[in-house]
Design an enzyme around this catalytic site. Structure first.
Site, PDB file in Angstrom:
ATOM      1  N   LYS A  80       9.646 -31.304  -9.922  1.00 49.68           N
ATOM      2  CA  LYS A  80       9.880 -30.860  -8.549  1.00 49.68           C
ATOM      3  C   LYS A  80      10.457 -29.451  -8.610  1.00 49.68           C
ATOM      4  CE  LYS A  80      12.895 -31.730  -4.619  1.00 49.68           C
ATOM      5  NZ  LYS A  80      14.085 -32.484  -4.223  1.00 49.68           N
ATOM      6  N   GLU A 127       1.848 -27.381   0.540  1.00 50.55           N
ATOM      7  CA  GLU A 127       2.750 -27.640  -0.593  1.00 50.55           C
ATOM      8  C   GLU A 127       2.214 -28.752  -1.505  1.00 50.55           C
ATOM      9  OE1 GLU A 127       6.008 -30.339  -0.426  1.00 50.55           O
ATOM     10  OE2 GLU A 127       6.138 -30.168   1.766  1.00 50.55           O
ATOM     11  N   LYS A 154      13.314 -35.332   9.153  1.00 53.64           N
ATOM     12  CA  LYS A 154      13.479 -36.770   8.986  1.00 53.64           C
ATOM     13  C   LYS A 154      14.969 -37.074   9.082  1.00 53.64           C
ATOM     14  CE  LYS A 154      10.402 -38.483   6.166  1.00 53.64           C
ATOM     15  NZ  LYS A 154       9.747 -38.619   4.863  1.00 53.64           N
ATOM     16  N   SER A 179      19.549 -28.404   1.679  1.00 54.44           N
ATOM     17  CA  SER A 179      18.310 -28.042   0.990  1.00 54.44           C
ATOM     18  C   SER A 179      18.112 -26.531   0.882  1.00 54.44           C
ATOM     19  CB  SER A 179      17.114 -28.635   1.740  1.00 54.44           C
ATOM     20  OG  SER A 179      15.916 -28.170   1.168  1.00 54.44           O
ATOM     21  N   ALA A 180      17.579 -26.110  -0.267  1.00 58.72           N
ATOM     22  CA  ALA A 180      17.206 -24.701  -0.453  1.00 58.72           C
ATOM     23  C   ALA A 180      16.102 -24.284   0.526  1.00 58.72           C
ATOM     24  CB  ALA A 180      16.758 -24.459  -1.896  1.00 58.72           C
ATOM     25  N   ASP A 181      15.429 -25.263   1.149  1.00 62.30           N
ATOM     26  CA  ASP A 181      14.410 -24.924   2.159  1.00 62.30           C
ATOM     27  C   ASP A 181      15.017 -24.093   3.288  1.00 62.30           C
ATOM     28  OD1 ASP A 181      12.744 -26.569   0.686  1.00 62.30           O
ATOM     29  OD2 ASP A 181      12.552 -28.127   2.228  1.00 62.30           O
ATOM     30  N   ASP A 218      25.369 -31.111   0.158  1.00 64.61           N
ATOM     31  CA  ASP A 218      23.925 -31.210  -0.057  1.00 64.61           C
ATOM     32  C   ASP A 218      23.158 -30.567   1.105  1.00 64.61           C
ATOM     33  OD1 ASP A 218      21.348 -31.828  -0.729  1.00 64.61           O
ATOM     34  OD2 ASP A 218      21.714 -33.958  -1.110  1.00 64.61           O
ATOM     35  N   VAL A 258       9.020 -27.040  -0.001  1.00 65.77           N
ATOM     36  CA  VAL A 258       8.851 -26.095   1.111  1.00 65.77           C
ATOM     37  C   VAL A 258       9.355 -24.714   0.689  1.00 65.77           C
ATOM     38  CG1 VAL A 258       9.663 -25.523   3.443  1.00 65.77           C
ATOM     39  CG2 VAL A 258       8.869 -27.850   2.926  1.00 65.77           C
TER      40      VAL A 258
HETATM   41  N1  PSU Z   1      11.181 -34.269   3.532  1.00 63.76           N
HETATM   42  C1  PSU Z   1      10.169 -35.106   3.839  1.00 63.76           C
HETATM   43  N2  PSU Z   1       9.122 -35.171   2.983  1.00 63.76           N
HETATM   44  C2  PSU Z   1       9.076 -34.425   1.826  1.00 63.76           C
HETATM   45  C3  PSU Z   1      10.147 -33.549   1.532  1.00 63.76           C
HETATM   46  C4  PSU Z   1      11.180 -33.502   2.398  1.00 63.76           C
HETATM   47  O1  PSU Z   1      10.203 -35.770   4.855  1.00 63.76           O
HETATM   48  O2  PSU Z   1       8.099 -34.519   1.077  1.00 63.76           O
HETATM   49  C5  PSU Z   1      10.074 -32.710   0.291  1.00 63.76           C
HETATM   50  C6  PSU Z   1       9.558 -31.301   0.627  1.00 63.76           C
HETATM   51  O3  PSU Z   1       8.793 -30.805  -0.445  1.00 63.76           O
HETATM   52  C7  PSU Z   1      10.846 -30.518   0.775  1.00 63.76           C
HETATM   53  C8  PSU Z   1      11.701 -31.146  -0.298  1.00 63.76           C
HETATM   54  O4  PSU Z   1      10.693 -29.136   0.589  1.00 63.76           O
HETATM   55  O5  PSU Z   1      11.395 -32.528  -0.238  1.00 63.76           O
HETATM   56  C9  PSU Z   1      13.169 -30.886  -0.075  1.00 63.76           C
HETATM   57  O6  PSU Z   1      13.901 -31.298  -1.194  1.00 63.76           O
HETATM   58  P1  PSU Z   1      15.472 -30.908  -1.291  1.00 63.76           P
HETATM   59  O7  PSU Z   1      16.136 -31.633  -0.162  1.00 63.76           O
HETATM   60  O8  PSU Z   1      15.892 -31.397  -2.622  1.00 63.76           O
HETATM   61  O9  PSU Z   1      15.555 -29.425  -1.141  1.00 63.76           O
HETATM   62 MN    MN Z   2      19.432 -31.497  -1.738  1.00 60.72          MN
END
Ligand code: PSU
Ligand code: MN
Length: 305
Positions: free
Chosen positions: A87, A26, A160, A141-143, A139, A107
């Site tokens: 992003k 990524e 994390k 994540s879309a992941d 909240d 991700v």
């Molecule tokens: N968690 C980490 N390091 C990161 C990310 C998440 O410990 O770099 C990054 C990754 O690219 C992950 C994104 O896909 O943040 C998730 O963002 P969001 O929660 O906004 O979906």
């Molecule tokens: Mn989010």
């Protein structure tokens, strides 16, 4: 249809066509995860580790509105230096294309582009998940949604604890996403090898992992998998120190009212600030370790029929 938006490097294209092992990487980690020039050095070292373990690296990003699979060293350098990189998660992709912007893939979006290119293994640091307080903030994540639907195996160092790890695991269970401990019975917590949460399955060898992944997709059980690979012992951080930093980061996020796509970058930056350079070095080392296992898995998958 999608081909008109996609540029796959010659090397990666020929590897995919001849079923040689490829590992996707990524770019949010480059643009938003680490400072320059450490980000570029790390990205290039990760590529070298993947090659040393018999696979071809494919770093993924969006450059000038083009979906790029397999960045050159110059493109990685450019991405690492630029300050105008958006992003890019799933919902951002069409607009970054239409506006001809640069996008760093998360991700979720890296999985999407890897899947379009036909790459099945992706190594990173940490995934997004269900945030602490998600029962009111929503909240998530879309992941996680991507993991539920896109056929790519993601090697990471667990989640994390800026996230609610328990709720993240519940979400993944509901959506049928296997969480595999690589040579561990416990889900790692990024900077630490232990989180206090168990994994669904422990796998000790890339061949066994490849067989399970093949079986999943042969059976049309759609979606990705999480291969949770613990940070090497010598780079683990003090759990109490990290915990305190994360609590403080979440407190500051609430106080500042940071929401939406900014919440994860805000928390990551705060934790980094509060723990100093130590967390950066641990972060780099765990990504190297994931690159190695990613390459080993890609090799094993290319040999499993
Ligand atoms: N968690 C980490 N390091 C990161 C990310 C998440 O410990 O770099 C990054 C990754 O690219 C992950 C994104 O896909 O943040 C998730 O963002 P969001 O929660 O906004 O979906
Ligand atoms: Mn989010």
């Amino acid at each position: 249809m999608f081909e008109k938006y996609l540029d796959i490097s010659e090397e990666v294209k020929s590897a995919i066509e001849s079923n040689r092992p490829v590992v996707a990487l990524e770019s949010t980690i480059i643009s938003h995860g680490m400072p320059y020039p450490k980000n570029v050095e790390t990205a290039l070292s990760v590529e070298r580790i993947i090659r040393d373990h018999g696979a071809i690296p494919a770093t993924i990003a969006i450059l000038n509105g083009r979906l790029k699979v397999g960045l050159s060293a110059d493109e990685i350098e450019m991405l690492g230096k630029a300050s105008d990189v958006v992003k890019a998660s799933r919902r951002d992709i069409p607009f970054i294309i239409a506006k001809g912007l640069n996008g760093a893939t998360t991700v979720a979006s890296t999985m999407i582009l890897a899947d379009l290119a036909g790459i099945r293994v992706f190594a990173t640091g940490g995934i997004g998940g269900v945030h602490r307080g998600a029962e009111t903030s929503f909240d998530i994540s879309a992941d996680l949604i991507e993991l539920a639907q896109t056929n790519v195996a993601v090697i990471c160092a667990g989640a994390k604890s800026i996230l609610d790890i328990g709720l993240t695991l519940e979400y993944l269970e509901t959506h049928g996403v296997p969480v595999i401990g690589y040579q561990t019975d416990e889900l790692p917590a990024f900077y630490n090898s232990k989180s206090g949460f168990h994994v669904d399955y422990r796998v000790d060898h890339p061949t066994e992992l490849a067989q399970a992944i093949r079986a999943k997709w042969d059976l049309n059980l759609k979606g990705g998998l999480i291969v949770a690979n613990p940070i090497p012992k010598e780079y683990e951080m003090d759990a109490h120190l990290i915990d305190e930093a994360i609590k403080e980061a979440v407190r500051q996020q609430m106080a500042a009212g940071v929401k939406g796509k900014e919440s994860t970058p805000f928390l990551l930056a705060k934790v980094k600030e509060l723990t100093g350079g130590d967390s950066l070095e641990s972060n780099i080392q765990l990504v190297y370790n994931n690159a190695k296992v990613g390459a080993q898995l890609a090799v094993a998958l290319s040999q499993t029929k």
